[in-house]
Structures are given as structure tokens and as C-alpha cells.
Design a protein around this motif. Structure first.
Motif, PDB file in Angstrom:
ATOM      1  N   ALA A  37       7.428 -18.548 -27.804  1.00 19.75           N
ATOM      2  CA  ALA A  37       7.240 -17.240 -27.173  1.00 19.75           C
ATOM      3  C   ALA A  37       5.926 -17.177 -26.409  1.00 19.75           C
ATOM      4  CB  ALA A  37       7.290 -16.141 -28.229  1.00 19.75           C
ATOM      5  N   ALA A  38       4.859 -17.762 -26.968  1.00 23.23           N
ATOM      6  CA  ALA A  38       3.545 -17.714 -26.326  1.00 23.23           C
ATOM      7  C   ALA A  38       3.531 -18.504 -25.020  1.00 23.23           C
ATOM      8  CB  ALA A  38       2.483 -18.247 -27.280  1.00 23.23           C
ATOM      9  N   ILE A  39       4.142 -19.676 -25.019  1.00 26.46           N
ATOM     10  CA  ILE A  39       4.184 -20.501 -23.801  1.00 26.46           C
ATOM     11  C   ILE A  39       5.031 -19.821 -22.724  1.00 26.46           C
ATOM     12  CG2 ILE A  39       4.979 -22.694 -22.844  1.00 26.46           C
ATOM     13  CD1 ILE A  39       4.208 -24.007 -25.499  1.00 26.46           C
ATOM     14  N   PHE A  40       6.167 -19.265 -23.130  1.00 22.73           N
ATOM     15  CA  PHE A  40       7.009 -18.546 -22.178  1.00 22.73           C
ATOM     16  C   PHE A  40       6.263 -17.357 -21.584  1.00 22.73           C
ATOM     17  CE2 PHE A  40      10.012 -15.133 -21.191  1.00 22.73           C
ATOM     18  CZ  PHE A  40      10.829 -15.772 -20.266  1.00 22.73           C
ATOM     19  N   SER A  41       5.458 -16.699 -22.400  1.00 23.42           N
ATOM     20  CA  SER A  41       4.671 -15.556 -21.932  1.00 23.42           C
ATOM     21  C   SER A  41       3.747 -15.962 -20.789  1.00 23.42           C
ATOM     22  CB  SER A  41       3.851 -14.983 -23.092  1.00 23.42           C
ATOM     23  OG  SER A  41       2.942 -14.004 -22.637  1.00 23.42           O
ATOM     24  N   LEU A  42       3.042 -17.075 -20.958  1.00 23.70           N
ATOM     25  CA  LEU A  42       2.123 -17.545 -19.921  1.00 23.70           C
ATOM     26  C   LEU A  42       2.869 -17.879 -18.631  1.00 23.70           C
ATOM     27  CD1 LEU A  42      -0.668 -18.452 -18.979  1.00 23.70           C
ATOM     28  CD2 LEU A  42      -0.215 -20.685 -20.025  1.00 23.70           C
ATOM     29  N   LEU A  43       3.992 -18.579 -18.748  1.00 24.81           N
ATOM     30  CA  LEU A  43       4.754 -18.969 -17.558  1.00 24.81           C
ATOM     31  C   LEU A  43       5.279 -17.749 -16.807  1.00 24.81           C
ATOM     32  CD1 LEU A  43       6.776 -22.008 -19.008  1.00 24.81           C
ATOM     33  CD2 LEU A  43       4.729 -22.066 -17.542  1.00 24.81           C
ATOM     34  N   SER A  44       5.722 -16.732 -17.541  1.00 25.22           N
ATOM     35  CA  SER A  44       6.264 -15.537 -16.884  1.00 25.22           C
ATOM     36  C   SER A  44       5.175 -14.754 -16.156  1.00 25.22           C
ATOM     37  CB  SER A  44       6.964 -14.644 -17.917  1.00 25.22           C
ATOM     38  OG  SER A  44       6.035 -14.127 -18.856  1.00 25.22           O
ATOM     39  N   VAL A  45       3.993 -14.677 -16.745  1.00 24.48           N
ATOM     40  CA  VAL A  45       2.889 -13.978 -16.078  1.00 24.48           C
ATOM     41  C   VAL A  45       2.464 -14.731 -14.821  1.00 24.48           C
ATOM     42  CG1 VAL A  45       0.470 -13.270 -16.302  1.00 24.48           C
ATOM     43  CG2 VAL A  45       2.069 -12.840 -18.173  1.00 24.48           C
ATOM     44  N   THR A  91       4.379 -16.151 -12.728  1.00 25.61           N
ATOM     45  CA  THR A  91       5.264 -15.772 -11.619  1.00 25.61           C
ATOM     46  C   THR A  91       4.776 -14.488 -10.956  1.00 25.61           C
ATOM     47  OG1 THR A  91       6.782 -14.476 -13.028  1.00 25.61           O
ATOM     48  CG2 THR A  91       7.225 -16.823 -12.810  1.00 25.61           C
ATOM     49  N   LEU A  92       4.246 -13.562 -11.751  1.00 30.20           N
ATOM     50  CA  LEU A  92       3.703 -12.326 -11.190  1.00 30.20           C
ATOM     51  C   LEU A  92       2.438 -12.606 -10.390  1.00 30.20           C
ATOM     52  CD1 LEU A  92       3.553  -9.252 -10.903  1.00 30.20           C
ATOM     53  CD2 LEU A  92       2.402  -9.170 -13.130  1.00 30.20           C
ATOM     54  N   ILE A  93       1.589 -13.459 -10.921  1.00 29.80           N
ATOM     55  CA  ILE A  93       0.332 -13.787 -10.236  1.00 29.80           C
ATOM     56  C   ILE A  93       0.608 -14.368  -8.850  1.00 29.80           C
ATOM     57  CG2 ILE A  93      -1.672 -15.330 -10.288  1.00 29.80           C
ATOM     58  CD1 ILE A  93      -1.659 -14.987 -13.353  1.00 29.80           C
ATOM     59  N   PHE A  94       1.643 -15.182  -8.739  1.00 31.75           N
ATOM     60  CA  PHE A  94       1.970 -15.799  -7.454  1.00 31.75           C
ATOM     61  C   PHE A  94       2.644 -14.823  -6.490  1.00 31.75           C
ATOM     62  CE2 PHE A  94       1.927 -19.936  -9.891  1.00 31.75           C
ATOM     63  CZ  PHE A  94       0.812 -20.431  -9.225  1.00 31.75           C
ATOM     64  N   ASN A  95       3.303 -13.809  -7.004  1.00 37.19           N
ATOM     65  CA  ASN A  95       4.077 -12.899  -6.150  1.00 37.19           C
ATOM     66  C   ASN A  95       3.373 -11.598  -5.806  1.00 37.19           C
ATOM     67  OD1 ASN A  95       6.996 -13.885  -5.565  1.00 37.19           O
ATOM     68  ND2 ASN A  95       6.662 -14.446  -7.709  1.00 37.19           N
ATOM     69  N   ALA A 107       0.822  -1.203   0.000  1.00 35.40           N
ATOM     70  CA  ALA A 107       0.000   0.000   0.000  1.00 35.40           C
ATOM     71  C   ALA A 107       0.856   1.253   0.000  1.00 35.40           C
ATOM     72  CB  ALA A 107      -0.924  -0.008   1.218  1.00 35.40           C
ATOM     73  N   ASN A 108       2.033   1.165   0.599  1.00 36.65           N
ATOM     74  CA  ASN A 108       2.928   2.317   0.654  1.00 36.65           C
ATOM     75  C   ASN A 108       3.863   2.389  -0.539  1.00 36.65           C
ATOM     76  OD1 ASN A 108       1.920   3.144   3.132  1.00 36.65           O
ATOM     77  ND2 ASN A 108       3.290   1.799   4.269  1.00 36.65           N
ATOM     78  N   GLY A 109       3.762   1.434  -1.435  1.00 33.00           N
ATOM     79  CA  GLY A 109       4.624   1.442  -2.609  1.00 33.00           C
ATOM     80  C   GLY A 109       5.952   0.750  -2.371  1.00 33.00           C
ATOM     81  N   ASN A 110       6.159   0.193  -1.128  1.00 30.05           N
ATOM     82  CA  ASN A 110       7.409  -0.490  -0.812  1.00 30.05           C
ATOM     83  C   ASN A 110       7.242  -1.983  -1.058  1.00 30.05           C
ATOM     84  OD1 ASN A 110       8.534   1.972   0.104  1.00 30.05           O
ATOM     85  ND2 ASN A 110       7.458   1.717   2.062  1.00 30.05           N
ATOM     86  N   LEU A 111       7.304  -2.373  -2.312  1.00 29.31           N
ATOM     87  CA  LEU A 111       7.061  -3.760  -2.668  1.00 29.31           C
ATOM     88  C   LEU A 111       8.313  -4.602  -2.485  1.00 29.31           C
ATOM     89  CD1 LEU A 111       4.997  -3.155  -5.910  1.00 29.31           C
ATOM     90  CD2 LEU A 111       4.140  -3.713  -3.649  1.00 29.31           C
ATOM     91  N   PRO A 112       8.148  -5.884  -2.149  1.00 31.94           N
ATOM     92  CA  PRO A 112       9.317  -6.756  -2.008  1.00 31.94           C
ATOM     93  C   PRO A 112      10.026  -6.967  -3.339  1.00 31.94           C
ATOM     94  CG  PRO A 112       7.268  -8.013  -1.904  1.00 31.94           C
ATOM     95  CD  PRO A 112       6.879  -6.572  -1.858  1.00 31.94           C
ATOM     96  N   LEU A 113      11.301  -7.270  -3.273  1.00 29.25           N
ATOM     97  CA  LEU A 113      12.111  -7.452  -4.478  1.00 29.25           C
ATOM     98  C   LEU A 113      11.572  -8.587  -5.342  1.00 29.25           C
ATOM     99  CD1 LEU A 113      14.611  -6.701  -6.138  1.00 29.25           C
ATOM    100  CD2 LEU A 113      15.935  -8.294  -4.716  1.00 29.25           C
ATOM    101  N   SER A 114      11.068  -9.656  -4.722  1.00 28.96           N
ATOM    102  CA  SER A 114      10.547 -10.787  -5.486  1.00 28.96           C
ATOM    103  C   SER A 114       9.382 -10.369  -6.375  1.00 28.96           C
ATOM    104  CB  SER A 114      10.098 -11.908  -4.539  1.00 28.96           C
ATOM    105  OG  SER A 114       9.079 -11.439  -3.664  1.00 28.96           O
ATOM    106  N   MET A 115       8.545  -9.444  -5.859  1.00 28.17           N
ATOM    107  CA  MET A 115       7.416  -8.983  -6.655  1.00 28.17           C
ATOM    108  C   MET A 115       7.897  -8.111  -7.810  1.00 28.17           C
ATOM    109  SD  MET A 115       5.226  -6.259  -7.250  1.00 28.17           S
ATOM    110  CE  MET A 115       3.881  -6.419  -8.409  1.00 28.17           C
TER     111      MET A 115
END
Length: 474
Positions: A192-200, A202-206, A5-13
């Protein structure tokens, strides 16, 4: 949660945000940079038909993109508002990109119908992932400093994705295709399409959003397309920046997407095309990374002027090269650097200006419609891409363009116009609109944000002092 909420996000995110941006645009840039070339030169489809397809797709986006913004603002799940749409959009994006680049398996009317359906559906899937992806910025960061600090992660990696796809696409096509361009396009697009899904993923989990109780749907958000357009009409500054940047992205889209035609048929050197895109991609990444540093030393207005001036100088150098030093690698590289530096700066500036438009809309109406405002971001690109694609398709057909053969002098002339003259007209119109009508800058912006903060503090105090309802039971 508090840190976010303060904009101080963890490095993993932050790292996962950057990786998701890379994967998302690795596949997206493939369609945007080479989709038209695949349709015309690999499938043999008429440029006029492809240009018309782009136009029809963008007309549909005039409904689809606002609807996506409305749905995002209304979404309420235990997983948050953003993550469900990120996953659904990324999954559909992957499936549809693979489908688009298998079009060569069809022919005749079925081919035309197939690419029309899959391309329009892909645009919808891209929007479904793009809008929530960038909505993370105003949700996680509040001040300009926090936004610039967070934005550098996805923005630099998005630029890196365009660098990789622009510079090494044909290397990948040759590697995977082993002599067959059809196979090369299909295999590279699938990877490229499969890699795109996998990379997104990681964001969803973090990325962690507020709980369902904290993110209850605000009934002030637009509930229909009519209300969406009413919000746009009430936010005059959003309309101004939307129109101005539609013209600016026309500059960018023409230089990016038409480069493959220009270097193939005018310069007659795919090697110089690779150099052009490689230098351009590196420059954009550097520009995005350097922007927060420059923003500390120079005002936003100075940086915006530089953002508009550099591409004009760069295109002028490319024009000189085209007529007097066609294969001069230095002129091509310097022109590319100047154009893409302006592009890189604008990629950061647009997110800051849209953030200001969110605040401005709340200041004027009391409604904070992040989804609506962010829905205009992909629409800007798409409208710019549409105008460019439609004009490109019509002019190529009118000039007598024939794929995979040496072009006539008349066709070469039209290609030079599209690559060297049309972009300058677009950026000049964009700059005029910005300087003449956009007012969220300088003292006005500072005073507006101060008043908005006072309004928000007043609302919080009223909510805290409001009498609590007491439930009496017998």
C-alpha cells in the motif's frame, strides 16, 4: 495554465488527482484504521500507552501542522509551491509506513521507543503531503461550482480507498500472511505504501502550477508560528469551524477506528465487521458523488442539517441492534449507511467551508493565507483521532481489556459506550457550535464575497494605473 486558473482543468489532471487521493489514503487509512489494533493486539502494547502516544503525537502536530502551512505559503521554486511538498511528503510517508509495520521485529523498551518515533514522524510526513494535496482546490478552482466539480475526483477516490482498506484489509492480511498476521500486516502495508508513492507521482507530473515569476512569495503570509496563530485569531470563523469539526470527526473516528474492537469482541464476528465497512465505504463514495447534484437542488444549510441528523439516527439503529438484535445484518447495514452518508457529505462541505474561510480572512485582513487555512484540515482529523484514541486507550485499560480473549461484561459495557454513546455526544456538541457561532452562510456569505470581489477589482485597477518606475542611466 490559463485553464487551470479558471478552474477548467484537463481530464488527465483530474484523473491523476483522483488516483493520488486513492493511493494517499489507501496507505493513510491503513495506519488510522488498524494502527492501534496492530499495536495492541499484534505487538501486545498496553492500550493506555498507545492512547498516550496518540496524545503526544497530536500535541506535536499543534506545532508541526501550522509550520507546514507557513512553509507551504513561503515556498518558491521553479516547480511551484505544491509539487515539491507533495513529493517529499509522499516519499517520507511511504518509508515510515513500511517502518511502522516492521515493529514486530523488536521487543522490550526498544519496541516502545521505535513505535513512538516512527508514528510521530509518520504524522509529520502525512501532513507534509496532505496540506499541499488539498491546497490544489482553492488554487485551481474559484467558484463553488468549480470547486464541487473538481473536488469530486479526489474526494470520491479517497472514500474509495477507505472502502477498499476497511472492507478487504483482513482478506489482504490472510493472503499475504499465509497464517501469520505479523507477515500479513507487514506485506500489505509495504504494498500500500509503495502504491501510494507511485499514485502521487502521477499527480505531480500532471498538475502544472504558475511559473516562479507568477508565484513570488507574498510577504503578507505568516512568517512564524506566532503570526500563524495571530492569523487564526483574526479569522474567527475559521476557529469556529475548526472547533466544531474537531467534535464531528470524533464521531467519525470512533465509529471507524473502534469498529474493529466492537465487532471482534462485542459482536464476535469479523464477517459482520467486513460487511459494516464495505457498506459504509460504498455509501461514502455514493454520497460524495451525489453531493454536487444535491447541492443544485438544496441549500447548503439543508444539507448540513441532514449531515448532522443522519449519523445520530444511524448510531441509534446500531445501539438497538447491539442490545436486541446483535447479529442482524440489516440493522447493521442501515446504521452504517446513515452514519457514512453524513460523513460523506461533510467531507465535501468542509472543503467548501474552508474555502469560504480563506475568502473571509482575506476580506477582513487583506491576506489570503491558503496554506494556513488548509493546515487546519488535517489538524481537525488528528485532534479528533487523538481524543478518540486517548479516551479509547484509557477506558480499555481501565475496563480490564485483554487482547485476543473473550472480554468481561464490564469491558463489553465500556466498548458499547465508546461505539454507541460517545459519538452522539460529540456530534451534538459539534452541531451546537456550528449553529450558534458560524455565520458564513446565506445572505451574509453572498454579501461578503461580493464585497471581496469589489476589493480585488479595486486593487487590480490601482496596480494597472500605478506609475511605472523609470530607470535612468548615464
Amino acid at each position: 495554465m490559463k485553464n487551470e486558473a479558471n478552474g477548467n482543468l484537463p481530464l488527465s489532471m483530474k484523473l491523476s488527482y483522483g488516483m493520488a487521493g486513492f493511493g494517499k489514503d489507501l496507505s493513510g487509512s491503513l495506519v488510522m484504521l488498524y494502527g492501534m489494533f496492530y499495536f495492541t493486539d499484534i505487538l501486545g502494547i498496553s492500550p493506555a500507552f498507545v492512547g498516550t502516544l496518540l496524545l503526544v503525537a497530536r500535541f506535536w502536530d499543534a506545532v508541526n501542522d501550522p509550520l507546514m502551512g507557513i512553509l507551504l505559503d513561503k515556498t518558491k521554486t521553479r516547480f511551484g509551491r505544491i509539487r515539491p511538498w507533495l513529493f517529499g511528503g509522499a516519499l517520507c510517508n511511504t518509508i515510515l509506513i513500511i517502518a511502522i509495520f516492521h515493529a514486530h521485529l523488536l521487543e522490550g523498551p526498544w519496541l516502545y521507543a521505535y513505535i513512538s518515533i516512527t508514528y510521530i514522524l509518520w504524522g509529520m510526513a502525512y501532513t507534509a503531503a496532505e496540506i499541499p494535496f488539498w491546497c490544489i482546490i482553492p488554487n485551481a478552482a474559484k467558484t463553488d461550482k468549480q470547486k464541487a466539480s473538481l473536488l469530486i475526483w479526489p474526494r470520491s477516490m479517497v472514500s474509495t480507498a477507505w472502502l477498499v482498506m476497511g472492507s478487504f484489509f483482513f482478506v489482504g492480511v490472510d493472503y499475504f500472511g499465509q497464517g501469520s498476521q505479523e507477515k500479513g500486516f507487514t506485506t500489505l502495508a509495504t504494498v500500500a505504501a509503495i502504491f501510494s508513492l507511485l499514485s502521487v507521482m502521477t499527480l505531480i507530473f500532471n498538475y502544472k502550477e504558475k511559473s516562479s515569476k507568477e508565484q513570488a512569495t507574498d510577504k503578507k503570509h505568516p512568517q512564524s508560528l506566532k503570526e500563524f496563530w495571530n492569523v487564526l485569531k483574526s479569522n474567527d470563523q475559521l476557529l469556529v469551524i475548526f472547533i466544531a469539526l474537531c467534535f464531528f470527526w470524533n464521531l467519525v473516528n470512533t465509529v471507524l477506528y473502534f469498529a474493529i474492537y466492537y465487532f471482534t469482541y462485542v459482536v464476535e464476528s469479523k464477517e459482520l465487521y467486513t460487511t459494516f465497512m464495505l457498506v459504509a465505504g460504498i455509501t461514502e463514495v455514493v454520497a460524495v458523488v451525489l453531493f454536487p447534484i444535491l447541492a443544485k437542488k438544496f441549500s447548503r444549510e439543508i444539507l448540513i442539517k441532514v449531515t448532522y441528523i443522519l449519523p445520530i439516527i444511524g448510531i441509534a439503529l446500531l445501539a438497538y441492534s447491539s442490545f436486541f438484535a446483535l447479529h442482524n445484518i440489516w440493522l447493521i447495514a442501515i446504521g452504517s449507511i446513515l452514519v457514512r452518508t453524513g460523513h460523506g457529505f461533510m467531507l465535501v462541505l468542509v472543503m467548501m467551508m474552508l474555502g469560504d474561510c480563506i475568502d473571509y480572512g482575506q476580506f477582513k485582513t487583506g491576506k489570503r493565507t491558503e496554506g494556513v487555512v488548509m493546515a487546519t484540515y488535517p489538524m481537525q482529523f488528528k485532534i479528533g483521532n487523538t481524543v478518540m484514541g486517548f479516551i479509547m486507550g484509557l477506558l480499555l485499560s481501565f475496563s480490564g481489556y485483554i487482547p485476543n480473549v473473550a472480554q468481561s461484561p464490564e469491558t463489553i459495557g465500556y466498548m458499547r459506550f465508546l461505539f454507541l454513546v460517545f459519538p452522539i455526544i460529540m456530534v451534538a456538541i459539534s452541531y451546537f457550535i456550528y449553529t450558534r457561532f458560524y455565520k458564513l452562510k446565506g445572505d451574509y456569505l453572498i454579501k461578503m464575497k461580493a464585497k471581496l470581489e469589489l476589493q480585488n477589482n479595486k486593487i487590480e485597477i490601482e496596480e494597472e494605473t500605478e506609475p511605472k518606475e523609470i530607470l535612468v542611466t548615464n
